[in-house]
Design a protein around this motif. Structure first.
Motif, short mmCIF file in Angstrom:
data_model
loop_
_atom_site.label_atom_id
_atom_site.label_comp_id
_atom_site.label_asym_id
_atom_site.label_seq_id
_atom_site.Cartn_x
_atom_site.Cartn_y
_atom_site.Cartn_z
N VAL A 32 0.82 -1.21 0.00
CA VAL A 32 0.00 0.00 0.00
C VAL A 32 0.86 1.26 0.00
CG1 VAL A 32 -1.78 1.29 1.25
CG2 VAL A 32 -1.88 -1.21 1.16
N LYS A 36 0.51 4.50 -2.48
CA LYS A 36 0.20 5.82 -1.90
C LYS A 36 1.30 6.85 -2.20
CE LYS A 36 -1.60 5.99 2.26
NZ LYS A 36 -1.80 5.75 3.70
N ALA A 150 -5.90 0.72 -3.25
CA ALA A 150 -4.68 1.22 -2.60
C ALA A 150 -4.25 2.55 -3.20
CB ALA A 150 -3.56 0.20 -2.72
N GLY A 152 -6.32 4.82 -4.04
CA GLY A 152 -7.30 5.83 -3.64
C GLY A 152 -8.39 6.06 -4.66
N CYS A 206 -9.14 2.79 0.29
CA CYS A 206 -7.70 2.74 0.57
C CYS A 206 -7.44 2.35 2.01
CB CYS A 206 -7.05 4.08 0.25
SG CYS A 206 -5.26 4.11 0.47
#
Length: 220
Positions: A32, A36, A150, A152, A206
């Motif tokens: 993740v 991100k 992940a 978003g 997320c």
């Protein structure tokens, strides 16, 4: 035996006759933090002939009949009629490529549909997108859905047991009946019109992946 989701375990039991006590569910882990950390690259968007302000729908999946691309293309034709500044990115390749390309030939939206084939920059493509759609008819534990969450992105996918392990309808994403292109149109148009709805769904999805399917949580 290993299964990457409870739905896959159930399939092994019912369809293959494997005793449940012999099956261990081991969910797939997602990095993740990596997803991100990536930022949207305007040059990548421009290279695909997409304006910075245009809305981008992305689907990442092998081009096989079970992935349901034909329903997404049909839905996109209707979405495009209402929002012609919308683009669709199809990432992946497979046996259905020629048939899917042929399906779009009479569509008014065909110039806004990009068949990108196999790519090595999927995380970057996700970051320049606004919505992820996977109208799959059956699935295991979908890495593509987890990666989109992940990143978003709000996720629209089919209401099948495998996907319910990841997506809680109207919370961590949106579930539609299989083959229901009209429902894809309805939800996508709602997301285009409501920036806050997109952000809220993306954040919630997320967070769910981070708490349940990150590498750390999967290792535990």
């Amino acid at each position: 035996y290993l299964a990457n989701s409870p739905a896959v375990k159930e399939f092994y039991v019912k369809q293959l006759g494997i005793p449940g006590k012999k099956i261990t569910v081991m969910p797939t882990g997602i990095d993740v933090d990596h997803f991100k950390s990536i930022t949207a690259d305007p040059e990548l968007k421009a290279s695909l002939h997409i304006k910075l302000e245009d809305f981008v729908i992305i689907c990442v999946a092998n081009l096989h009949i079970n992935k349901g691309h034909q329903y997404l293309l049909r839905a996109f034709e209707e979405i495009y009629k209402k929002y012609p500044e919308t683009h669709l990115l199809i990432v992946g390749d497979g046996t259905e490529h020629a048939r899917l390309k042929n399906q779009t030939q009479e569509y008014t939206s065909k110039n806004n549909i990009a068949f990108l084939g196999r790519r090595t920059d999927v995380p970057e493509l996700l970051k320049i997108s606004d919505c992820f759609v996977l109208p799959t008819l059956f699935e295991g534990m979908s890495n593509a859905i987890m990666e989109a969450m992940a990143s978003g992105l709000p996720v629209i996918t089919t209401d099948i047991p495998e996907n319910r392990s990841l997506v809680e309808n109207n919370k961590t994403g949106f579930l539609v009946p299989p083959k229901s292109w009209k429902k894809i149109v309805e939800i996508t148009i709602a997301l285009i019109a409501d920036n806050e709805l997109r952000k809220k769904s993306g954040r919630t999805g997320c967070r769910f992946i981070e708490e349940n399917f990150s590498l750390k949580s999967s290792a535990n």
